[in-house]
Design an enzyme around this catalytic site. Structure first.
Site, PDB file in Angstrom:
ATOM      1  CD  GLU A 104       6.317   7.581  -2.673  1.00 16.29           C
ATOM      2  OE1 GLU A 104       5.695   7.099  -1.726  1.00 16.29           O
ATOM      3  OE2 GLU A 104       7.378   8.212  -2.529  1.00 16.29           O
ATOM      4  CG  ASP A 114      11.347   7.276  -2.336  1.00 23.18           C
ATOM      5  OD1 ASP A 114      10.414   6.484  -2.130  1.00 23.18           O
ATOM      6  OD2 ASP A 114      11.903   7.928  -1.420  1.00 23.18           O
TER       7      ASP A 114
HETATM    8  C1  NOJ Z   1       8.422   6.196  -0.143  1.00 22.90           C
HETATM    9  C2  NOJ Z   1       8.780   4.743  -0.117  1.00 22.90           C
HETATM   10  O1  NOJ Z   1       7.846   4.039  -0.884  1.00 22.90           O
HETATM   11  C3  NOJ Z   1       8.790   4.338   1.333  1.00 22.90           C
HETATM   12  O2  NOJ Z   1       8.877   2.942   1.476  1.00 22.90           O
HETATM   13  C4  NOJ Z   1       9.926   5.057   2.011  1.00 22.90           C
HETATM   14  O3  NOJ Z   1       9.897   4.752   3.387  1.00 22.90           O
HETATM   15  C5  NOJ Z   1       9.813   6.572   1.823  1.00 22.90           C
HETATM   16  N1  NOJ Z   1       9.469   6.956   0.485  1.00 22.90           N
HETATM   17  C6  NOJ Z   1      11.119   7.247   2.160  1.00 22.90           C
HETATM   18  O4  NOJ Z   1      12.065   6.988   1.180  1.00 22.90           O
END
Ligand code: NOJ
Length: 591
Positions: free
Chosen positions: A310, A250
């Site tokens: 991500e 993430d």
């Molecule tokens: C990306 C995640 O996909 C999202 O859902 C989240 O709110 C943020 N990162 C913070 O962790």
């Protein structure tokens, strides 16, 4: 193994060795095995590579599960691990080889699990560690690997590390987070949170501010502290030892901040929460991120695991950086750029796909996830939505690379956005309403059948089911050979049975066509699959540039045609209805 296949293998190896920046393609293995047989990608053992240097994750179809919304086994209105386990037959039948489960660790659920309060346990709302172990074991029996979601940037403010850190300025964990004095009674600098407001919150106990790129309940860890690095890598190891096959990482862009906390340059306009736009040069994509990616990769390699990033990037060159200069960082940095294309457009998609192909590396296109309006809603025109969903499925499954489907995409689930602020669950939507309505719309319960609550729960679902659940659900679509689900099953099976779709290069066809996106996938053994997708709302007739991939006399056998047909006796001329889809295989030997 036939002679032809041995030759093909040698050719592939030679081609790969010549590829300048070929990502996984550059990696060779003595025990390379070439096979044109139908393969279950999830079944490829970890650590083995094929002739193209590809590993299991290059072939598998990944499937993202938002556990709150997938299947509820105990009637509390929230999905759980046992619910996921109960759907493994469905996932295997769909052709899924790996599931990525968004965070299911203990959490106060401020950001629905992305605020982790214990990295080495399961939130009781989702079950127990024993349920997790059972899921891993049963998934293995279904040839499905488990990918967990790791949140390295921040913890919950209820994590014991943060509770210790905030207890006093001299606590040994103080430096595990980013603490600073304010400036003249204001936060240390001008940085604003992506979830609205300053990134700094004053803690009255010690009179200092702590930094959080997301909500105040998600304090950022200090990755410059070696103890933090070690502790986080140990958490990853904990799950590897329990059998996970990798992690989705993430928010990796935001792991580091400028140590001097320089103000970001201000850009014109305000963000969705009413704060000045900023050029985030001092708290995003700092070079130190790559050191951490390399450390995580070294650990992943010990377990033959995959790392998915991500990785929000503005362009292909930024994305390229995440593979690592020596391909020693992420095997699968996500290309999230297609999700920013508001409508289908052949020239725009073509340009992007070509740019990614040219950059080398193994593509990981993404078209939907739990933070983004569903592709069905985003690309649908209100008239041809199902047909457009079929087009998106075909493009997504047949491009080179590893797809990561979002649950419900395979049945054409649409967004169900809240209409009133009081109905919003996602704090982002409550804070930003009405400009920012939050992400509830794309997180609604999986639509299993047409009964109450779409078969997701016997209780009250935590979010209302989507409006199209009576027609767009697994049970109904399973019975219809022309449904979106049936197409997904067919096309995923094709992906694994056709060598050209597993390993073949991408060849752009009809590059100047303003309406039809056409391409071929061609492997080194002489097999070619051609794809033509009408991205326009009007009928099109196209003469495909087959000469680029086949002898002039080549004939193609139709594999999939939805709103499309080839001219009798002329495999290159295809008529496509609005958003029509055509896939065929060329049989002849290639040039
Ligand atoms: C990306 C995640 O996909 C999202 O859902 C989240 O709110 C943020 N990162 C913070 O962790």
């Amino acid at each position: 193994m036939t002679k032809a296949w041995v030759l093909a293998g040698i050719l592939v190896i030679a081609m790969c060795a010549l590829t300048p920046r070929g990502g996984a393609q550059q990696k060779q293995k003595k025990d390379a095995a070439v096979s044109g047989q139908k393969q279950d990608a999830g079944a490829q053992p970890k650590g083995t590579k094929d002739a193209a240097g590809h590993e299991w994750f290059n072939h598998a179809v990944f499937y993202e599960i938002y556990p709150r919304s997938f299947a509820d086994s105990n009637g509390d209105g929230v999905g759980d691990l046992k619910g996921i386990t109960s759907k493994l037959d469905y996932l295997q039948h769909l052709g899924v080889g790996a599931i990525w489960i968004t965070p299911c660790f203990p959490s106060p659920q401020v950001d629905f699990g992305y605020d982790v309060s214990d990295y080495e346990a399961i939130d009781p709302m989702y079950g127990t560690l024993a349920d997790f172990d059972e899921l891993v074991a049963k998934a293995k029996a279904h040839n499905i690997k488990i990918i967990l979601d790791f949140v390295p940037n921040h913890t919950s403010d209820q994590h014991k590390w943060f509770l210790e850190s905030k207890s006093s300025k001299t606590n040994p964990k103080r430096d595990w987070y980013i603490w600073r004095d304010g400036k003249d009674g204001k936060p240390p600098n001008n940085w604003t949170s992506t979830f609205g407001g300053s990134t700094w919150t004053l803690d009255p106990t010690t009179g200092q501010y702590y930094y959080h790129y997301f909500y105040a309940q998600q304090p950022d860890l200090n990755w410059r502290n070696p103890e933090v690095r070690k502790a986080m890598l140990d958490c990853m190891r904990f799950w590897y030892k329990r059998g996970v096959a990798g992690f989705r990482l993430d928010a990796v862009d935001t792991l580091f901040e400028d140590p001097d906390l320089k103000d970001n340059p201000i850009l014109p306009g305000l963000d969705k929460f009413g704060f000045p736009n900023e050029h985030e040069i001092y708290n995003k994509k700092l070079p130190e991120v790559h050191d951490v990616m390399r450390d995580m990769r070294k650990l992943a390699d010990e377990y033959d695991a995959v790392l998915i990033g991500e990785t929000w990037t503005a362009n292909v060159s930024e994305l390229r950086d995440y593979y690592g200069e020596k391909n020693d960082e992420l095997q699968m940095p996500m290309d999230l750029m297609l999700t920013q294309f508001p409508k289908l457009s052949a020239p725009q998609f073509r340009e992007h796909i070509t740019a990614l192909e040219d950059a080398g590396g193994w593509p990981v296109f993404v078209i939907s996830n739990h933070d983004i309006v569903r592709s069905y809603t985003r690309w649908g025109d209100g008239k041809n939505n199902d047909q457009i969903a079929k087009l998106a499925a075909t493009m997504y499954m047949l491009l080179r690379g590893t797809p990561i489907m979002y649950y419900g995409e395979e049945i054409g689930m649409e967004n169900n956005d809240p209409k009133r602020k009081e109905d919003v669950q996602d704090p982002q939507g409550r804070r930003g309403w009405p400009k920012e309505i939050g992400r509830d719309g794309e997180r609604t319960p999986m639509q299993w059948n047409d009964s109450a609550n779409a078969g997701f729960t016997t209780g009250k679902p935590w979010l209302p089911v989507g409006p199209n659940f009576k027609t767009h659900n697994v049970a109904t679509e399973s019975k219809d050979p022309n449904s979106i689900l049936s197409l997904y099953r067919k096309i995923i099976a094709l992906r694994s049975s056709e060598p050209a779709l597993r390993e073949g290069k991408y060849v752009e066809l009809n590059g100047g066509d303003p309406n039809v996106l056409a391409f071929a996938r061609q492997d080194f053994g002489g097999q070619t699959v051609i794809v033509a997708l009408n991205m326009s709302e009007s009928a099109q007739s196209v003469k495909l540039e087959l000469g680029k991939v086949a002898a002039p006399s080549a004939r193609a056998a139709t594999l999939i045609a939805v709103g499309a047909k080839a001219s009798p006796g002329d495999s290159a001329t295809i008529s496509l209805e609005p958003y029509g889809v055509y896939v065929a295989k060329i049989d002849s030997r290639l040039r």
